[in-house]
Design an enzyme around this catalytic site. Structure first.
Site, mmCIF file in Angstrom:
data_model
loop_
_atom_site.group_PDB
_atom_site.id
_atom_site.type_symbol
_atom_site.label_atom_id
_atom_site.label_comp_id
_atom_site.label_asym_id
_atom_site.label_seq_id
_atom_site.Cartn_x
_atom_site.Cartn_y
_atom_site.Cartn_z
ATOM 1 N N CYS A 1 0.795 -1.408 -0.063
ATOM 2 C CA CYS A 1 -0.019 0.077 0.214
ATOM 3 C C CYS A 1 0.414 1.312 0.172
ATOM 4 O O CYS A 1 0.290 2.470 0.099
ATOM 5 C CB CYS A 1 -0.723 0.262 1.166
ATOM 6 S SG CYS A 1 -2.044 -1.574 1.334
ATOM 7 N N HIS B 1 -6.259 1.894 6.057
ATOM 8 C CA HIS B 1 -6.235 0.919 4.986
ATOM 9 C C HIS B 1 -6.543 -0.220 5.514
ATOM 10 O O HIS B 1 -6.625 -0.530 6.055
ATOM 11 C CB HIS B 1 -4.709 0.472 3.907
ATOM 12 C CG HIS B 1 -5.824 -0.378 2.376
ATOM 13 N ND1 HIS B 1 -6.931 -0.399 2.715
ATOM 14 C CD2 HIS B 1 -5.176 -1.819 2.558
ATOM 15 C CE1 HIS B 1 -7.163 -1.395 1.798
ATOM 16 N NE2 HIS B 1 -6.265 -2.019 1.559
ATOM 17 N N HIS C 1 -9.638 -3.537 5.054
ATOM 18 C CA HIS C 1 -10.362 -4.367 3.620
ATOM 19 C C HIS C 1 -11.916 -4.816 5.211
ATOM 20 O O HIS C 1 -12.536 -5.460 4.776
ATOM 21 C CB HIS C 1 -9.911 -5.861 4.342
ATOM 22 C CG HIS C 1 -8.340 -6.000 2.786
ATOM 23 N ND1 HIS C 1 -7.579 -6.633 2.543
ATOM 24 C CD2 HIS C 1 -7.383 -4.544 2.658
ATOM 25 C CE1 HIS C 1 -6.692 -6.654 1.892
ATOM 26 N NE2 HIS C 1 -6.627 -4.956 1.840
ATOM 27 N N GLU D 1 -25.060 11.428 13.214
ATOM 28 C CA GLU D 1 -24.176 12.339 13.865
ATOM 29 C C GLU D 1 -22.959 11.155 13.909
ATOM 30 O O GLU D 1 -22.634 12.652 13.705
ATOM 31 C CB GLU D 1 -25.160 11.658 15.568
ATOM 32 C CG GLU D 1 -24.065 11.962 16.815
ATOM 33 C CD GLU D 1 -24.141 13.722 16.614
ATOM 34 O OE1 GLU D 1 -25.206 13.957 16.193
ATOM 35 O OE2 GLU D 1 -23.064 14.361 17.461
ATOM 36 N N HIS E 1 -13.152 -4.096 -2.269
ATOM 37 C CA HIS E 1 -11.517 -4.368 -1.308
ATOM 38 C C HIS E 1 -10.614 -3.720 -0.102
ATOM 39 O O HIS E 1 -11.424 -4.427 0.675
ATOM 40 C CB HIS E 1 -10.366 -4.010 -2.920
ATOM 41 C CG HIS E 1 -8.600 -3.170 -2.518
ATOM 42 N ND1 HIS E 1 -7.955 -3.201 -2.868
ATOM 43 C CD2 HIS E 1 -8.983 -4.117 -0.578
ATOM 44 C CE1 HIS E 1 -6.776 -3.130 -2.230
ATOM 45 N NE2 HIS E 1 -7.372 -3.460 -0.911
#
Lengths: 244, 244, 244, 244
Positions: free
Chosen positions: A104, A122, A124, A148, A204
């Site tokens: 990543c 990141h 999943h 909210e 993803h």
């Protein structure tokens, strides 16, 4: 471009007794994210930028078992947006006991260079993935209002917080076979949606950033909450936008 | 055929201060698997093969409360595929304080002998069971494609990782009254589906293996994630294969 | 009828350094059951019988915060089935710092006297409650077959384990305003269904017992798993009995 | 009106080795509430009133990472109901390292002044929010009956416990852009529904109170359980009131 770190310099940078040191934080936060279902099976993680350095986890390891000495330290160069193919040369990463940096990495870089973010997460999360699956194939974004939890999210991820009456919009981009190939489409979506605090990747997961690791984490929690409740609302045929 | 271990030899093999020793790992991992809902009510577990020895948990005990001294050590004999009825003789297990080895033993052996696996995990995950229940009674396998998590799974469980564009296929076999009676149908399915990284057992659970315990565990997580999202997709009438 | 314990005798019985002592076990198990969602909001718990004594938690306290010194010890009298109204006199419980024994006490007693159980668990699991809600108002029992988890359950809760091909049947009784008023209907259901390993209480929860605390706990886990998957199956219009 | 606390007086009040001290309890309970999904992303929390002082968490911080020294101590003045706009002046809070008190402060005050509550909990539980979303837009309240868990809830949050045959009713009020603007509509709902043990806020969450922190917590658990099962019942088309 920043000077390359030697192996010894990089190793010294991940040793600290301060629990708030990025190498310690990343290890601890990955254990927490594992419990939330965000980083099962080696996927996902968090990268923290501190001044001239970026800290991130290795690729393909169990994220809940990372130790500080596994953390990579890369020089941060504002001007150097990584491009597919040029990544390794760009990053000039010291080799490390058979580990390589997270795939990543160039995606985290998008958040650091395009939003001046201090951290990028990141996940999943199944809520993110199910949300993209419940959107039409050609949907360009996810929108929700009158929640909210929207108030915990910042404009562009790093600006002022949204209001209860604002509509939150997050672009959805297509997944690719190789993670770093997402770099350009993620960057394009960030340019097209400057107010978006995150990028959803179809089938993803999601990328979320913030000024600091605290803001990246609390925004990830708010967004994951919103993804989860949006999935429930869609399954119950409730509209995501408006207050009916 | 390997030499039988004496009781004292077997006991000595499960005492180690190394947290990565199989007897310590199995105890720790079973506690983790319990939290994931994989081994509630004494079912499920993990077996690790290290050189000439196979380590596994006892049968019928609370898996989250196993201690290293409860772990069985069996000699590993590549040539000796256990057959129902011949199991106990084949394994020549030293008696152990009223405990007997896991009933999954010959099924773990399938993974060790047919795939040269270094570890095999068996779960009763509800996601696996619901997935088999949502398939037609005569379905031979489960298929899914276009999911990032597929990239965490290896061909045959021990080969190269799959790509985002590959279709993952896992055979589904029928359950039997006695667990070791699954041995032959599991072996048959593994022969028929050489690329499959796991075997689903209808109304029962799943067997997953890998080159190492780390790969067996991360693949179990990726697969359990895929089973869970596949159940959600089926209930939401979304197709499992293709990118619509 | 057993001799009444003095306050000092009862207090001495709950102090032990053995983690397997009932007073320590009840405290620990209640913390675990809290995580499973079985005993939130002061409801539910476990009682353990050891020889002439029965150990149980106080009424109306946070079950996950019980300490061993809060545990009640009552004399066990096989011949004395408690009746509503006669309970306090029957139990002759020493007073204890403003606490009173669990309102489930006479229900636990049913398991001890009618099944010679060594432990009895009461949960408010939502899976149990939803299952009763998804049954017709006049359903007398819940039935399920062809599930691996059935093999973890014993006939009558204390006999031989069931087989994969057996149909598990658990009576459902109506709830009452006061918990001890359930005593007689629970006893009647246990007489009518001698093979049942548990009693479901509509809109309330379940009582599960076993020869030992280990068997009561693993059977509670197997049954809770079956309640959960049965709810999913009913919502997905799948039949609970048969292998279609 | 109470005397204003100096910074030093307020700081001294949050240091204690007693785990039951409000500053220690709030930190611990927020960690527990985080695991329950009640306070993710900085939202929600608990305030405890002890004699002349009210303890509460700062605004906009990660609730599961609060330390006792972060806790605010405010003087409690029975006669002083905070009004929007006058809050800060009313509370006369000592400045504290860049932190400000929770935005829920005037809402907690409603529970302290109108119900003489000793503690008030605010959650963003998805069960509460989904429940409000599944009610018609003009619904004034949520009602449920015939659930064992109702027996864990007190009339008005601080009176006698409800019975299994009582119908629990909780008003639902609209959300506002700024949290303290809820103060008046929450107070109005508390006046109109004197028996209600909590206030649901549409698309936001719930406020629950009790005589003590223990009662506020156990009632929050019972109510959250009821919200969750009510959502499941509504999705399954089961009526919430009655015993059909």
């Amino acid at each position: 471009m920043s000077k390359q770190l030697t192996y010894e310099e990089a190793e010294a940078l991940v040793v600290s007794e301060d629990p708030e040191h990025p190498a310690n934080l990343i290890s601890e936060l990955c254990r927490e994210f594992y419990k939330l279902g965000w980083v099962t099976g080696t996927g996902g993680g968090i990268s923290i930028r501190q001044g001239e350095h970026v800290y991130l986890a290795p690729s393909g390891v169990q994220k809940e078992r990372i130790k500080p000495e596994h953390i990579f330290v890369l020089p941060f160069a504002q001007s150097s947006v990584p491009k597919p193919g040029s990544k390794r040369d760009f990053l000039r990463i010291p080799s490390k006991k058979g580990l390589s940096e997270s795939q990543c990495t160039p995606l985290f870089w998008n958040a650091f260079t395009m939003r001046s973010a201090g951290a990028c997460i990141h996940t999943h999360s199944q809520h993110a993935v199910m949300l993209t699956l419940l959107h039409p194939r050609d949907a360009q974004s996810f929108k929700i209002s009158h929640q909210e939890m929207i108030k915990g999210v910042r404009i562009g991820g790093v600006g002022k917080t949204l209001s209860f009456f604002n509509t939150l919009e997050i672009p959805i981009i297509d997944n690719t076979a190789v993670e770093e190939d997402l770099t350009e489409s993620m960057a394009a979506a960030m340019e097209k949606y400057p107010d978006a605090p995150a990028i959803l990747v179809r089938r993803h997961g999601v990328y979320v950033w913030g000024n600091t690791w605290e803001q990246a984490k609390t925004q990830s929690e708010c967004l994951d909450y919103l993804f989860e409740i949006a999935v429930k609302m869609l399954l119950a045929k409730l509209p995501l936008v408006g207050d009916n």
